[in-house]
Design a protein around this motif. Structure first.
Motif, PDB file in Angstrom:
ATOM      1  N   TRP A   1     -31.844  31.210 -61.662  1.00 27.64           N
ATOM      2  CA  TRP A   1     -31.343  30.768 -60.386  1.00 27.64           C
ATOM      3  C   TRP A   1     -29.905  30.433 -60.629  1.00 27.64           C
ATOM      4  N   GLN A   2     -29.834  29.704 -61.755  1.00 29.22           N
ATOM      5  CA  GLN A   2     -28.260  29.124 -61.929  1.00 29.22           C
ATOM      6  C   GLN A   2     -27.521  30.367 -62.004  1.00 29.22           C
ATOM      7  N   LEU A   3     -27.660  31.590 -62.704  1.00 25.10           N
ATOM      8  CA  LEU A   3     -27.008  32.574 -63.107  1.00 25.10           C
ATOM      9  C   LEU A   3     -26.491  33.322 -61.646  1.00 25.10           C
ATOM     10  N   THR A   4     -27.610  33.274 -60.916  1.00 27.27           N
ATOM     11  CA  THR A   4     -27.296  34.071 -59.858  1.00 27.27           C
ATOM     12  C   THR A   4     -26.688  33.054 -58.468  1.00 27.27           C
ATOM     13  N   HIS A   5     -26.754  31.669 -58.814  1.00 30.41           N
ATOM     14  CA  HIS A   5     -26.007  30.944 -57.615  1.00 30.41           C
ATOM     15  C   HIS A   5     -25.025  30.346 -58.310  1.00 30.41           C
ATOM     16  N   LEU A   6     -23.941  30.715 -58.992  1.00 32.89           N
ATOM     17  CA  LEU A   6     -23.118  29.842 -59.708  1.00 32.89           C
ATOM     18  C   LEU A   6     -22.557  28.847 -58.848  1.00 32.89           C
ATOM     19  N   GLY A   7     -21.692  29.122 -57.763  1.00 26.54           N
ATOM     20  CA  GLY A   7     -21.368  28.066 -56.877  1.00 26.54           C
ATOM     21  C   GLY A   7     -22.121  27.144 -56.724  1.00 26.54           C
ATOM     22  N   ASP A   8     -23.386  27.257 -56.337  1.00 22.46           N
ATOM     23  CA  ASP A   8     -24.426  26.340 -55.692  1.00 22.46           C
ATOM     24  C   ASP A   8     -24.782  25.459 -57.133  1.00 22.46           C
ATOM     25  N   ALA A   9     -24.945  26.054 -58.173  1.00 31.10           N
ATOM     26  CA  ALA A   9     -25.337  25.308 -59.284  1.00 31.10           C
ATOM     27  C   ALA A   9     -24.231  24.282 -59.828  1.00 31.10           C
ATOM     28  N   ARG A  10     -22.866  24.889 -59.708  1.00 34.76           N
ATOM     29  CA  ARG A  10     -21.915  24.222 -60.042  1.00 34.76           C
ATOM     30  C   ARG A  10     -21.654  22.889 -59.131  1.00 34.76           C
ATOM     31  N   GLN A  11     -21.937  23.068 -57.942  1.00 32.53           N
ATOM     32  CA  GLN A  11     -22.001  21.865 -56.816  1.00 32.53           C
ATOM     33  C   GLN A  11     -22.985  20.812 -57.419  1.00 32.53           C
ATOM     34  N   ILE A  12     -24.332  21.431 -57.761  1.00 35.14           N
ATOM     35  CA  ILE A  12     -25.298  20.477 -58.045  1.00 35.14           C
ATOM     36  C   ILE A  12     -25.050  19.620 -59.048  1.00 35.14           C
ATOM     37  N   ARG A  13     -24.350  20.454 -60.059  1.00 34.73           N
ATOM     38  CA  ARG A  13     -23.969  19.744 -61.407  1.00 34.73           C
ATOM     39  C   ARG A  13     -23.073  18.484 -61.209  1.00 34.73           C
ATOM     40  N   LEU A  14     -22.068  18.811 -60.446  1.00 33.88           N
ATOM     41  CA  LEU A  14     -21.053  17.847 -60.155  1.00 33.88           C
ATOM     42  C   LEU A  14     -21.766  16.788 -59.467  1.00 33.88           C
ATOM     43  N   ASP A  15     -22.782  16.939 -58.397  1.00 37.17           N
ATOM     44  CA  ASP A  15     -23.569  16.031 -57.755  1.00 37.17           C
ATOM     45  C   ASP A  15     -24.442  15.054 -58.722  1.00 37.17           C
ATOM     46  N   ILE A  16     -24.897  15.700 -59.474  1.00 32.51           N
ATOM     47  CA  ILE A  16     -25.891  14.945 -60.579  1.00 32.51           C
ATOM     48  C   ILE A  16     -24.916  14.204 -61.393  1.00 32.51           C
ATOM     49  N   ASP A  17     -23.770  14.539 -61.883  1.00 29.75           N
ATOM     50  CA  ASP A  17     -22.835  13.784 -62.521  1.00 29.75           C
ATOM     51  C   ASP A  17     -22.583  12.690 -62.048  1.00 29.75           C
ATOM     52  N   ARG A  18     -22.142  12.584 -60.762  1.00 31.11           N
ATOM     53  CA  ARG A  18     -21.804  11.723 -59.956  1.00 31.11           C
ATOM     54  C   ARG A  18     -22.926  10.520 -59.887  1.00 31.11           C
ATOM     55  N   ARG A  19     -24.047  11.067 -59.466  1.00 30.16           N
ATOM     56  CA  ARG A  19     -25.303  10.157 -59.109  1.00 30.16           C
ATOM     57  C   ARG A  19     -25.781   9.466 -60.568  1.00 30.16           C
ATOM     58  N   VAL A  20     -25.409  10.170 -61.819  1.00 29.44           N
ATOM     59  CA  VAL A  20     -25.838   9.640 -63.007  1.00 29.44           C
ATOM     60  C   VAL A  20     -24.942   8.573 -63.528  1.00 29.44           C
ATOM     61  N   ARG A  21     -23.564   8.789 -63.080  1.00 32.33           N
ATOM     62  CA  ARG A  21     -22.579   7.847 -63.285  1.00 32.33           C
ATOM     63  C   ARG A  21     -22.642   6.550 -62.520  1.00 32.33           C
ATOM     64  N   GLU A  22     -22.943   6.890 -61.138  1.00 37.69           N
ATOM     65  CA  GLU A  22     -23.100   5.762 -60.142  1.00 37.69           C
ATOM     66  C   GLU A  22     -24.374   4.693 -60.592  1.00 37.69           C
ATOM     67  N   THR A  23     -25.435   5.441 -60.907  1.00 40.12           N
ATOM     68  CA  THR A  23     -26.525   4.722 -61.636  1.00 40.12           C
ATOM     69  C   THR A  23     -26.237   3.707 -62.652  1.00 40.12           C
ATOM     70  N   ALA A  24     -25.527   4.445 -63.577  1.00 39.00           N
ATOM     71  CA  ALA A  24     -25.183   3.807 -64.984  1.00 39.00           C
ATOM     72  C   ALA A  24     -24.259   2.666 -64.620  1.00 39.00           C
ATOM     73  N   ALA A  25     -23.405   2.829 -63.681  1.00 41.61           N
ATOM     74  CA  ALA A  25     -22.630   1.612 -63.478  1.00 41.61           C
ATOM     75  C   ALA A  25     -23.313   0.674 -62.821  1.00 41.61           C
ATOM     76  N   MET A  26     -24.266   0.934 -61.887  1.00 38.69           N
ATOM     77  CA  MET A  26     -24.938  -0.168 -61.145  1.00 38.69           C
ATOM     78  C   MET A  26     -25.712  -0.967 -62.219  1.00 38.69           C
ATOM     79  N   LEU A  27     -26.212  -0.302 -63.447  1.00 43.27           N
ATOM     80  CA  LEU A  27     -26.961  -1.325 -64.462  1.00 43.27           C
ATOM     81  C   LEU A  27     -26.056  -1.461 -65.868  1.00 43.27           C
ATOM     82  N   GLY A  28     -24.921  -1.216 -65.407  1.00 43.43           N
ATOM     83  CA  GLY A  28     -24.133  -1.642 -66.484  1.00 43.43           C
ATOM     84  C   GLY A  28     -24.241  -0.929 -67.950  1.00 43.43           C
ATOM     85  N   ILE A  29     -24.608   0.075 -67.684  1.00 39.97           N
ATOM     86  CA  ILE A  29     -24.764   1.012 -69.096  1.00 39.97           C
ATOM     87  C   ILE A  29     -23.867   2.173 -68.964  1.00 39.97           C
ATOM     88  N   ASP A  30     -22.966   2.185 -68.387  1.00 44.84           N
ATOM     89  CA  ASP A  30     -21.689   3.109 -68.234  1.00 44.84           C
ATOM     90  C   ASP A  30     -21.043   3.448 -69.386  1.00 44.84           C
TER      91      ASP A  30
END
Lengths: 378, 274
Positions: free
Chosen positions: A111-140
């Motif tokens: 799916w990732q190989l056939t939806h490169l644009g979407d996959a990229r968008q999702i990865r960016l979104d995941i990255d943002r959420r991971v960093r937000e959560t880490a910041a909230m818990l002070g483990i960034d």
């Protein structure tokens, strides 16, 4: 967010080990519910059934009005924090937190190989959420580390982060504080309460520690031998325990239990006689065996700081066996005519270990239990 | 340990090591003497002019396709090692992590098969391969080596040591059985996989009897079998050439052994306690 219900749920291991017996319990939307009880009482099994890690033998498990008995864990929209954290040791903190998001949102390599644009968008979104959560818990600052390079408290936060980042309907926590040292535990307790207040996610929290239960739960469900004993707000469970088990389990030091017999509307305990409040139903149980329950803080030194009128019907003489001075209060271990009692006394009290004193009991706050069934009589 | 005892201990260890290493050193030195020279005595064991061309002679200088033998060995060994790791780890995962009816019985059968000596099964396997016309092919050399009850057992024990909570956490995170296998259990069992890989490599690389049985044409022979022919047709009394051939067979083994030494030790003691 969601309501969670156990409807007549039982779990039998092997042929006849009833870990959970006909459990009926409803956890309200957004509520912080604590399941508490001694080890082996079935609280963890109940939690694991909601998680989908154990199958219920009978009864219905319901999350957000959907029966989930046959739904695999990943489709129940829950997150769980394990007692030993269960962090993936070969992944960094970042990957530990992102693992679930990636599995759910990046749907396989093809799916990732056939939806490169979407996959990229999702990865960016995941990255943002991971960093937000880490910041909230002070483990960034720890995202690049592996679990073995973290302290217990930091691991705990990563485990929480892994649960929070998915924004599940329900949090399940299985004794998440039991591996922390005392100081960190108290600190994390407050943080979990804050976190629940901020996120408002329905939380089911399992512990054997009654202090955790009392301080954290909006309601607490006390279990023993697979059976729900009482479910109510902490103050109610403390002040109006449904039975002798709950009364003895909740509260530290534990409630004193005195075996006695009802006699002329009073309770005879050995050579002592304790009067009961005028309207108490136990007064009419003439001749029957009962258990008088008295919390340590309801026993007073008659010479100092006594909060109740001292009468013949509420006092007894006892030897102070051991006196523990805790600063804010004293814990006195009393011996009276073969009875052992624990009293929590004001530090201004002048009793001393090895001496005899007279003590008064606040019988308005005392509990009476049926000697046979253990049920509270009130 | 006192200094005296320490010196004594080292002396014993050095002597043992020298005793064990001597044949290999001797082999290496003799292989560098000029072709057709007699076995040198100890005084002249170090060649004055190392005859490196002995190796070229062995590899390409005869009408035996030795380079082809080496390629065969490499391909067969790689496929067996890779295949064994894949097949055994999948089976071990099923035994260690999936709940299915009859699991314990089937596993007991696996263990029982460990008690059957290898040569007993070689004739039936030979007959089966002949029946499907697969003799003297790559398949005949690779397929029988891919399944290994020992490998399944070794990996199952390793997988059992991976905490179950990790699977459970992964399942709640959204992982399928396959994801748990590939992304949680396998990465955490690296040393067991290396151990099995090393054992499989040695067993396959040094195997003589099965490739001899399963192949008949010269170009399908492995090094081990091919070079036994070499000894008969060329080596004869040509010790330097014969030793060069032996070095060619042994070198990859030594490299693998040195690289994976600690996993061998672990493999031998595996299951003997925590």
């Amino acid at each position: 967010m969601a309501k969670v219900s156990f409807r007549g749920v039982s779990k039998v291991f092997g042929k006849d080990v009833r870990a959970v017996d006909n459990l009926d319990l409803e956890i309200r939307d957004g509520e912080f519910m604590v399941l508490v009880g001694p080890s082996g009482c079935g609280k963890t099994t109940a939690l694991r059934m909601i998680a989908g890690l154990e199958e219920a033998t009978s009864g219905d498990l319901v999350i957000a009005e959907n029966r989930v008995n046959d739904v695999p864990p990943k489709d129940r929209d829950i997150a769980m924090v394990f007692q030993n954290y269960a962090l993936y040791p070969h992944m960094t903190v970042y990957d530990n937190i992102a693992f679930g998001l990636r599995l759910r949102e990046l749907k396989g390599t093809l799916w990732q190989l056939t939806h490169l644009g979407d996959a990229r968008q999702i990865r960016l979104d995941i990255d943002r959420r991971v960093r937000e959560t880490a910041a909230m818990l002070g483990i960034d600052g720890l995202l690049a580390r592996r679990p073995k390079e973290l302290s217990g408290g930091q691991r705990q936060r990563v485990a929480l982060g892994r649960a929070i980042v998915r924004k599940p309907k329900v949090f399940l926590m299985d004794e998440p504080l039991s591996n922390l040292d005392a100081k960190l535990r108290i600190q994390t307790r407050a943080e979990l309460i804050r976190l629940h207040r901020d996120l408002g996610v329905t939380t089911i929290y399992v512990t054997h520690d009654q202090v955790e239960a009392m301080t954290m739960g909006q309601r607490i469900a006390v279990m023993n031998n697979g059976v729900l004993q009482q479910c109510d707000e902490p103050e109610t469970v403390y002040n109006k325990p449904a039975n002798k088990f709950v009364a003895g389990f909740i509260g530290a030091p534990p409630m004193n239990f005195l075996n006695g017999t009802v006699n002329e509307g009073k309770i005879d305990v050995g050579p002592f006689r304790f009067g009961l409040p005028t309207a108490h139903p136990a007064r009419s149980m003439e001749g029957q065996a009962v258990v008088l329950g008295v919390r340590p803080e309801d026993i007073y030194d008659t010479k100092n700081g006594v909060q109740v009128p001292v009468t013949e019907d509420n006092t007894f003489e006892a030897q102070v066996d051991v006196l523990e001075k805790l600063g804010a209060e004293d814990t006195a271990y009393l011996v009276a005519e073969g009875l052992n009692l624990i009293a929590t006394l004001d530090p201004s009290s002048r009793v001393a270990a090895g001496t005899k004193s007279r003590f008064a009991v606040d019988l308005d706050k005392a509990h009476v239990f049926d000697a046979q069934s253990g049920h509270a009589i009130r | 340990m006192s200094p005296v005892r320490r010196v004594a201990a080292y002396a014993v260890l050095v002597a043992l090591a020298a005793f064990l290493l001597a044949p290999f050193v001797w082999m290496g030195l003799v292989s560098l003497h000029p072709s057709r020279s007699p076995i040198p005595d100890l005084a002249t064991i170090i060649p004055r002019q190392p005859a490196w061309d002995n190796y070229a002679t062995v590899l390409v200088g005869t009408d035996l396709p030795v380079a082809r033998f080496a390629l065969n060995s490499l391909v067969v060994t790689s496929l067996v090692v890779g295949g064994q790791l894949l097949v055994c780890s999948l089976a071990a995962f099923a035994f260690a992590r999936l709940d299915w009816r009859g699991r314990e019985t089937v596993f007991a059968l696996f263990l029982l098969s460990l008690m059957i000596a290898g040569p007993v099964t070689q004739i039936p396997v030979f007959l089966m391969l002949r029946a499907v016309g697969a003799l003297d092919t790559l398949l005949a050399l690779v397929a029988p080596g891919v399944g290994s009850a020992f490998g399944v057992f070794l990996l199952r024990q390793a997988f059992l040591a991976v905490p179950r909570e990790l699977d459970e956490a992964a399942r709640i995170d959204g992982a399928s059985h396959w994801t748990v296998y590939a992304r949680v259990v396998l990465p955490l069992s690296g040393s067991a996989l290396a151990t099995l890989g090393a054992f499989a490599f040695i067993a396959t690389w040094t195997d003589f009897f099965w490739p001899l049985l399963a192949t008949s044409s010269l170009e399908n022979r492995t090094l081990e079998v091919g070079l036994s022919v070499f000894k008969d047709s060329y080596g004869g009394t040509d010790w330097p050439l014969q030793m060069a051939a032996a070095v060619i067979v042994l070198a990859p083994l030594l490299l693998v052994f040195l690289a994976l030494q600690r996993y061998f030790v672990r493999g031998v003691t595996l299951g003997s306690g925590k």
